[in-house]
Scaffold this motif. Sequence first.
Motif, mmCIF file in Angstrom:
data_model
loop_
_atom_site.group_PDB
_atom_site.id
_atom_site.type_symbol
_atom_site.label_atom_id
_atom_site.label_comp_id
_atom_site.label_asym_id
_atom_site.label_seq_id
_atom_site.Cartn_x
_atom_site.Cartn_y
_atom_site.Cartn_z
ATOM 1 N N THR A 27 0.822 -1.224 0.000
ATOM 2 C CA THR A 27 0.000 0.000 0.000
ATOM 3 C C THR A 27 0.848 1.262 0.000
ATOM 4 O O THR A 27 0.510 2.243 -0.657
ATOM 5 C CB THR A 27 -0.929 0.005 1.235
ATOM 6 O OG1 THR A 27 -1.674 -1.206 1.271
ATOM 7 C CG2 THR A 27 -1.889 1.186 1.200
ATOM 8 N N PHE A 28 1.966 1.259 0.754
ATOM 9 C CA PHE A 28 2.647 2.537 1.015
ATOM 10 C C PHE A 28 4.067 2.666 0.457
ATOM 11 O O PHE A 28 4.630 3.755 0.498
ATOM 12 C CB PHE A 28 2.670 2.787 2.533
ATOM 13 C CG PHE A 28 1.287 2.896 3.122
ATOM 14 C CD1 PHE A 28 0.446 3.941 2.781
ATOM 15 C CD2 PHE A 28 0.807 1.930 4.011
ATOM 16 C CE1 PHE A 28 -0.844 4.035 3.302
ATOM 17 C CE2 PHE A 28 -0.477 2.016 4.542
ATOM 18 C CZ PHE A 28 -1.304 3.072 4.185
ATOM 19 N N SER A 33 9.862 6.683 1.641
ATOM 20 C CA SER A 33 11.243 6.244 1.468
ATOM 21 C C SER A 33 11.425 4.860 2.100
ATOM 22 O O SER A 33 10.738 4.517 3.069
ATOM 23 C CB SER A 33 12.195 7.236 2.137
ATOM 24 O OG SER A 33 12.078 7.129 3.546
ATOM 25 N N PRO A 34 12.375 4.061 1.567
ATOM 26 C CA PRO A 34 12.634 2.740 2.148
ATOM 27 C C PRO A 34 13.006 2.835 3.629
ATOM 28 O O PRO A 34 12.612 1.995 4.431
ATOM 29 C CB PRO A 34 13.818 2.213 1.331
ATOM 30 C CG PRO A 34 13.797 2.980 0.060
ATOM 31 C CD PRO A 34 13.196 4.316 0.370
ATOM 32 N N TYR A 40 9.020 2.207 10.266
ATOM 33 C CA TYR A 40 7.618 2.040 10.686
ATOM 34 C C TYR A 40 7.261 0.560 10.847
ATOM 35 O O TYR A 40 6.653 0.152 11.836
ATOM 36 C CB TYR A 40 6.675 2.697 9.668
ATOM 37 C CG TYR A 40 5.259 2.762 10.184
ATOM 38 C CD1 TYR A 40 4.802 3.860 10.901
ATOM 39 C CD2 TYR A 40 4.384 1.689 9.992
ATOM 40 C CE1 TYR A 40 3.515 3.900 11.406
ATOM 41 C CE2 TYR A 40 3.096 1.720 10.498
ATOM 42 C CZ TYR A 40 2.666 2.827 11.199
ATOM 43 O OH TYR A 40 1.395 2.853 11.707
ATOM 44 N N LEU A 41 7.665 -0.257 9.865
ATOM 45 C CA LEU A 41 7.337 -1.691 9.917
ATOM 46 C C LEU A 41 7.920 -2.343 11.158
ATOM 47 O O LEU A 41 7.268 -3.171 11.805
ATOM 48 C CB LEU A 41 7.875 -2.395 8.665
ATOM 49 C CG LEU A 41 7.111 -2.133 7.370
ATOM 50 C CD1 LEU A 41 7.901 -2.643 6.164
ATOM 51 C CD2 LEU A 41 5.742 -2.813 7.400
ATOM 52 N N GLU A 42 9.146 -1.954 11.509
ATOM 53 C CA GLU A 42 9.785 -2.573 12.685
ATOM 54 C C GLU A 42 9.048 -2.237 13.973
ATOM 55 O O GLU A 42 8.935 -3.066 14.866
ATOM 56 C CB GLU A 42 11.258 -2.126 12.776
ATOM 57 C CG GLU A 42 12.128 -2.912 11.818
ATOM 58 C CD GLU A 42 13.558 -2.409 11.730
ATOM 59 O OE1 GLU A 42 14.287 -2.922 10.880
ATOM 60 O OE2 GLU A 42 13.924 -1.483 12.500
ATOM 61 N N ILE A 43 8.558 -1.016 14.045
ATOM 62 C CA ILE A 43 7.853 -0.611 15.277
ATOM 63 C C ILE A 43 6.434 -1.189 15.291
ATOM 64 O O ILE A 43 5.988 -1.750 16.290
ATOM 65 C CB ILE A 43 7.798 0.926 15.376
ATOM 66 C CG1 ILE A 43 9.200 1.465 15.637
ATOM 67 C CG2 ILE A 43 6.843 1.364 16.504
ATOM 68 C CD1 ILE A 43 9.324 2.954 15.519
ATOM 69 N N TYR A 156 3.920 10.099 12.794
ATOM 70 C CA TYR A 156 5.239 10.023 12.166
ATOM 71 C C TYR A 156 5.436 8.709 11.433
ATOM 72 O O TYR A 156 5.204 7.638 11.983
ATOM 73 C CB TYR A 156 6.347 10.220 13.207
ATOM 74 C CG TYR A 156 6.577 11.693 13.439
ATOM 75 C CD1 TYR A 156 7.507 12.390 12.679
ATOM 76 C CD2 TYR A 156 5.812 12.393 14.360
ATOM 77 C CE1 TYR A 156 7.682 13.752 12.843
ATOM 78 C CE2 TYR A 156 5.975 13.761 14.535
ATOM 79 C CZ TYR A 156 6.920 14.437 13.773
ATOM 80 O OH TYR A 156 7.082 15.781 13.919
ATOM 81 N N MET A 157 5.824 8.821 10.171
ATOM 82 C CA MET A 157 6.247 7.659 9.386
ATOM 83 C C MET A 157 7.764 7.797 9.329
ATOM 84 O O MET A 157 8.287 8.627 8.586
ATOM 85 C CB MET A 157 5.623 7.735 7.994
ATOM 86 C CG MET A 157 6.155 6.739 7.016
ATOM 87 S SD MET A 157 5.587 5.089 7.362
ATOM 88 C CE MET A 157 4.301 4.936 6.161
ATOM 89 N N GLY A 158 8.472 7.039 10.173
ATOM 90 C CA GLY A 158 9.911 7.259 10.289
ATOM 91 C C GLY A 158 10.125 8.666 10.816
ATOM 92 O O GLY A 158 9.569 9.042 11.846
ATOM 93 N N ASP A 159 10.915 9.479 10.060
ATOM 94 C CA ASP A 159 11.177 10.844 10.546
ATOM 95 C C ASP A 159 10.265 11.878 9.876
ATOM 96 O O ASP A 159 10.468 13.079 10.024
ATOM 97 C CB ASP A 159 12.657 11.212 10.328
ATOM 98 C CG ASP A 159 13.025 11.200 8.848
ATOM 99 O OD1 ASP A 159 12.146 10.966 8.001
ATOM 100 O OD2 ASP A 159 14.213 11.424 8.549
ATOM 101 N N GLU A 160 9.262 11.422 9.114
ATOM 102 C CA GLU A 160 8.418 12.365 8.372
ATOM 103 C C GLU A 160 7.044 12.523 9.028
ATOM 104 O O GLU A 160 6.348 11.532 9.264
ATOM 105 C CB GLU A 160 8.241 11.846 6.937
ATOM 106 C CG GLU A 160 7.529 12.832 6.025
ATOM 107 C CD GLU A 160 7.214 12.236 4.649
ATOM 108 O OE1 GLU A 160 7.943 11.334 4.183
ATOM 109 O OE2 GLU A 160 6.202 12.667 4.062
ATOM 110 N N GLU A 161 6.689 13.767 9.311
ATOM 111 C CA GLU A 161 5.347 14.009 9.862
ATOM 112 C C GLU A 161 4.322 13.899 8.731
ATOM 113 O O GLU A 161 4.478 14.510 7.679
ATOM 114 C CB GLU A 161 5.256 15.389 10.522
ATOM 115 C CG GLU A 161 3.931 15.571 11.226
ATOM 116 C CD GLU A 161 3.785 16.932 11.914
ATOM 117 O OE1 GLU A 161 4.500 17.871 11.535
ATOM 118 O OE2 GLU A 161 2.928 17.025 12.810
#
Length: 172
Positions: A27-28, A33-34, A40-43, A156-161
């Motif tokens: 989906t995303f 970004s990878p 995100y997947l790890e968390i 937050y998706m990684g470091d991106e709001e």
Amino acid sequence: MTIIIKKCRREDLQILQEISIETFNDTFKDQNSPENMKAYLEIAFNSKQLEEEMSNISSEFFFIFLNEEIAGYLKVNMNDAQSEKVGNESLEIERIYIRYKFKRKGLGKYLFNKAMEITLRQGKQMIWLGVWEKNASAIDFYKKMGFVQTGVHSFYMGDEEQFDYIMTKSLI
Ligand SMILES: CC(C)(COP(=O)(O)OP(=O)(O)OC[C@H]1O[C@@H](n2cnc3c(N)ncnc32)[C@H](O)[C@@H]1OP(=O)(O)O)[C@@H](O)C(=O)NCCC(=O)NCCS
């Protein structure tokens, strides 16, 4: 065409994790970004996290099977398990994912109807969800199911709001 919905049990953890990662990626991954996807997947989908979510009595996971193959899954939250403080009169659809090859066969609607059935059975007055503002196809699907946008929140998706639309369907 045989469609069955089954509640996930603790022993389904590994397959739930695999389907969760597969569908989230599909989906995303094209719009993120990878590095942010990996973070995100790890968390969100590590075994401990999913195990905790499965053992929360206010959350329920369901698989949908088409002809005995898992085609997607649903996660609903009630009471304190909801990701926003919206009160106990509502139910949250936190995740509704259909695997790529099973899309547009009516299975998303089938899972949505399952969420509606639980909402009505529990005597709740409202069903709601958060959807990424750039996930246009899911937004169209939710509008089709009768949801309207009632708010927005950031995450937050990684470091991106990023921003989710809050969409709501009132049952009263
Ligand atoms: C969104 C999703 C759950 C919809 O499931 P689906 O099985 O493909 O949808 P359905 O076949 O059940 O469609 C139900 C209705 O929504 C409409 N619909 C579904 N996807 C649509 C789209 N991309 N654009 C417009 N309408 C759409 C269908 O036309 C159908 O309308 P109808 O009842 O009048 O025939 C699925 O596409 C999916 O898993 N997407 C990726 C994951 C995702 O974004 N999840 C939501 C995260 S918040």
